[in-house]
Design a protein around this motif. Structure first.
Motif, short mmCIF file in Angstrom:
data_model
loop_
_atom_site.label_atom_id
_atom_site.label_comp_id
_atom_site.label_asym_id
_atom_site.label_seq_id
_atom_site.Cartn_x
_atom_site.Cartn_y
_atom_site.Cartn_z
N MET A 1 0.72 -1.16 0.02
CA MET A 1 0.13 0.06 0.07
C MET A 1 0.81 1.33 0.08
N TYR A 2 1.94 1.34 0.80
CA TYR A 2 2.73 2.57 0.87
C TYR A 2 3.59 2.82 -0.37
N GLY A 3 3.94 1.37 -1.04
CA GLY A 3 4.61 1.77 -2.27
C GLY A 3 3.81 2.21 -3.57
N TRP A 4 2.38 1.91 -3.16
CA TRP A 4 1.64 2.25 -4.29
C TRP A 4 1.30 3.91 -3.91
N ILE A 5 1.14 4.23 -2.90
CA ILE A 5 1.01 5.73 -2.51
C ILE A 5 2.35 6.52 -2.90
N TRP A 6 3.63 5.76 -2.70
CA TRP A 6 4.62 6.62 -3.09
C TRP A 6 4.69 6.66 -4.64
N ARG A 7 4.49 5.76 -5.20
CA ARG A 7 4.73 5.79 -6.81
C ARG A 7 3.63 6.72 -7.26
N HIS A 8 2.56 7.00 -6.54
CA HIS A 8 1.50 7.81 -7.32
C HIS A 8 1.67 9.45 -7.00
N LEU A 9 2.65 9.82 -5.91
CA LEU A 9 2.63 11.02 -5.70
C LEU A 9 3.65 11.78 -6.82
N PRO A 10 3.20 12.96 -7.02
CA PRO A 10 4.07 13.72 -7.99
C PRO A 10 5.38 14.18 -7.33
N GLY A 11 6.36 14.47 -8.58
CA GLY A 11 7.39 15.16 -8.03
C GLY A 11 8.59 14.15 -7.85
N ASN A 12 9.72 14.62 -7.53
CA ASN A 12 10.92 13.89 -7.29
C ASN A 12 11.25 13.49 -5.91
N THR A 13 12.00 12.79 -5.47
CA THR A 13 12.09 12.17 -3.95
C THR A 13 11.97 13.17 -3.02
N TRP A 14 12.41 14.46 -3.03
CA TRP A 14 12.24 15.47 -1.91
C TRP A 14 10.86 15.81 -1.74
N VAL A 15 10.16 16.09 -3.05
CA VAL A 15 8.78 16.62 -3.21
C VAL A 15 7.85 15.50 -2.65
N LYS A 16 8.02 14.15 -3.22
CA LYS A 16 7.46 12.94 -2.40
C LYS A 16 7.52 12.81 -0.97
N ALA A 17 8.61 12.94 -0.30
CA ALA A 17 8.95 13.02 0.92
C ALA A 17 8.15 13.97 1.70
N PHE A 18 8.29 15.33 1.24
CA PHE A 18 7.33 16.40 1.73
C PHE A 18 5.84 16.10 1.68
N ILE A 19 5.48 15.74 0.84
CA ILE A 19 4.01 15.48 0.71
C ILE A 19 3.57 14.15 1.46
N SER A 20 4.43 13.32 1.35
CA SER A 20 4.18 12.29 2.44
C SER A 20 4.34 12.63 4.06
N LEU A 21 5.05 13.66 4.31
CA LEU A 21 5.15 14.08 5.66
C LEU A 21 3.82 15.10 5.80
N LEU A 22 3.44 15.68 5.03
CA LEU A 22 2.18 16.53 4.96
C LEU A 22 1.04 15.58 5.09
N LEU A 23 0.97 14.35 4.55
CA LEU A 23 -0.02 13.20 4.67
C LEU A 23 0.04 12.52 6.03
#
Length: 58
Positions: A1-23
């Protein structure tokens, strides 16, 4: 499930990490503000029984 969320977030690794933190922070906020207060009366935390026959502990 987390892999699916990570793959569907936009941007590079840093943007994905920031969006993940916000989520994560958003999820924690919703849990503490809405879910836990709603569920607290349903949980048996206030049903505490103390047996007085045990006496004092020395």
């Amino acid at each position: 499930m987390y892999g699916w969320i990570w793959r569907h977030l936009p941007g590079n690794t840093w943007v994905k990490a920031f969006i993940s933190l916000l989520l994560i922070l958003g999820t924690v906020y919703v849990l503490f503000q809405y879910v836990f207060p709603w569920a607290e009366p349903l949980l048996p935390f206030s049903d505490v029984t103390v047996d007085e026959s045990m006496g004092s502990v020395r």
